[in-house]
Design a protein around this motif. Structure first.
Motif, PDB file in Angstrom:
ATOM      1  N   TYR A 208      -0.194   8.199  -6.100  1.00 38.66           N
ATOM      2  CA  TYR A 208       0.533   9.370  -5.613  1.00 38.66           C
ATOM      3  C   TYR A 208       1.931   8.981  -5.138  1.00 38.66           C
ATOM      4  O   TYR A 208       2.918   9.661  -5.438  1.00 38.66           O
ATOM      5  N   GLN A 209       2.021   7.876  -4.393  1.00 40.92           N
ATOM      6  CA  GLN A 209       3.327   7.406  -3.937  1.00 40.92           C
ATOM      7  C   GLN A 209       4.233   7.054  -5.115  1.00 40.92           C
ATOM      8  O   GLN A 209       5.436   7.302  -5.091  1.00 40.92           O
ATOM      9  N   GLY A 210       3.632   6.463  -6.142  1.00 37.37           N
ATOM     10  CA  GLY A 210       4.411   6.144  -7.334  1.00 37.37           C
ATOM     11  C   GLY A 210       4.942   7.385  -8.020  1.00 37.37           C
ATOM     12  O   GLY A 210       6.061   7.395  -8.547  1.00 37.37           O
ATOM     13  N   PHE A 215       8.392   3.842  -8.875  1.00 35.04           N
ATOM     14  CA  PHE A 215       7.618   2.593  -8.859  1.00 35.04           C
ATOM     15  C   PHE A 215       8.486   1.417  -9.295  1.00 35.04           C
ATOM     16  O   PHE A 215       8.078   0.572 -10.082  1.00 35.04           O
ATOM     17  N   GLU A 216       9.680   1.374  -8.731  1.00 35.34           N
ATOM     18  CA  GLU A 216      10.587   0.260  -9.000  1.00 35.34           C
ATOM     19  C   GLU A 216      11.058  -0.334  -7.679  1.00 35.34           C
ATOM     20  O   GLU A 216      10.948   0.275  -6.617  1.00 35.34           O
ATOM     21  N   LYS A 222       6.168  -2.515  -2.099  1.00 37.60           N
ATOM     22  CA  LYS A 222       5.341  -1.907  -1.057  1.00 37.60           C
ATOM     23  C   LYS A 222       3.970  -1.513  -1.603  1.00 37.60           C
ATOM     24  O   LYS A 222       2.941  -1.743  -0.968  1.00 37.60           O
ATOM     25  N   LEU A 223       3.956  -0.937  -2.815  1.00 35.89           N
ATOM     26  CA  LEU A 223       2.691  -0.532  -3.418  1.00 35.89           C
ATOM     27  C   LEU A 223       1.791  -1.737  -3.654  1.00 35.89           C
ATOM     28  O   LEU A 223       0.587  -1.690  -3.395  1.00 35.89           O
ATOM     29  N   ARG A 229      -3.245  -5.988   0.553  1.00 34.91           N
ATOM     30  CA  ARG A 229      -3.773  -5.974   1.921  1.00 34.91           C
ATOM     31  C   ARG A 229      -5.211  -5.464   1.959  1.00 34.91           C
ATOM     32  O   ARG A 229      -6.052  -5.994   2.701  1.00 34.91           O
ATOM     33  N   GLN A 230      -5.522  -4.459   1.163  1.00 32.40           N
ATOM     34  CA  GLN A 230      -6.883  -3.937   1.144  1.00 32.40           C
ATOM     35  C   GLN A 230      -7.863  -4.986   0.611  1.00 32.40           C
ATOM     36  O   GLN A 230      -8.969  -5.130   1.126  1.00 32.40           O
TER      37      GLN A 230
END
Length: 239
Positions: A208-210, A215-216, A222-223, A229-230
């Motif tokens: 969704y953020q992308g 997505f660059e 960050k993505l 991290r997960q």
């Protein structure tokens, strides 16, 4: 949008373990089946462009370049048309995810062969590799199947209003989560089902953020960091 690899079957079809049942009029002739699929693919394009509420018999007939009578012949009402459009969407998505999972399996096996559960350094390297696989999956989705992701969000929103779509949505979600649960089981998780839910939620959020932020550059970094991290939390790596 991409077309499914096989003809749509009204009587129900198993796609990667999911039973999908179409609601519209059954067909027996190949040319009739092709026209029906053409109508559903046109409806999917409208979902991407205008949202689910843009799917109307007249609009779909125009998009599919077929007579209005064709859409009403195969689908007695708009509910059947929307339901079957979502069913086709889920069928297509399951095949795409299955294909990507199979392509990535060799890389996953290689990463797992180097994983030593008691070695934090080994777990860190593993987290890096899985994050790379996950972000590559997301980037493929964003670059090559952006329409699919937009349609997915549109159908998710419509499920809040239309309870007829919810069983299909659960099937769509189940296949995705089952694949992730199998992965977490393979790496020794004691709570594979929960880990699958958490990681799946992160992937959906990253997608969704992308979609909304691109997505660059910094956003891509960050993505990737979110996915990594997960995985680190799942493997018990805290720093």
């Amino acid at each position: 949008m991409d077309s499914p690899s096989e003809d749509t079957k009204d009587s129900g079809k198993h796609t990667s373990g999911m039973a999908l049942k179409y609601q519209g009029r059954k067909t027996s002739r190949a040319n009739s089946e092709q026209r029906r699929r053409t109508i559903l693919e046109a409806a999917l394009r409208i979902v991407v462009r205008d949202g689910v509420r843009g799917v109307r018999h007249r609009a779909v007939a125009k998009e599919a370049n077929v007579p209005l009578s064709a859409t009403t012949y195969y689908f007695k009402d708009i509910t059947d048309l929307i339901t079957d459009t979502f069913t086709l969407f889920v069928e297509m998505g399951a095949e795409k995810f299955k294909a990507y999972w199979e392509e990535s399996d060799s890389m996953l096996k290689m990463a797992m062969s180097e994983l030593e559960p008691s070695n934090s350094g080994s777990r860190q390297v593993f987290a890096e590799r899985i994050a790379d696989l996950a972000i590559e999956y997301v980037l493929v989705q964003l670059r090559e199947h952006c329409d699919y992701l937009i349609a997915e969000r549109a159908f998710q929103q419509e499920c809040l209003r239309n309870e007829n779509l919810r069983p299909i949505a659960f099937s769509h979600q189940k296949f995705f989560l089952n694949s992730l649960e199998a992965f977490f089981s393979r790496i020794g998780s004691n709570h594979a089902d929960i880990d699958a839910e958490l990681f799946g939620s992160v992937i959906l959020h990253v997608e969704y953020q992308g979609l909304i932020a691109g997505f660059e550059g910094d956003n891509l970094r960050k993505l990737r960091a979110m996915l990594k991290r997960q995985i680190e939390l799942t493997l018990g790596i805290y720093h």
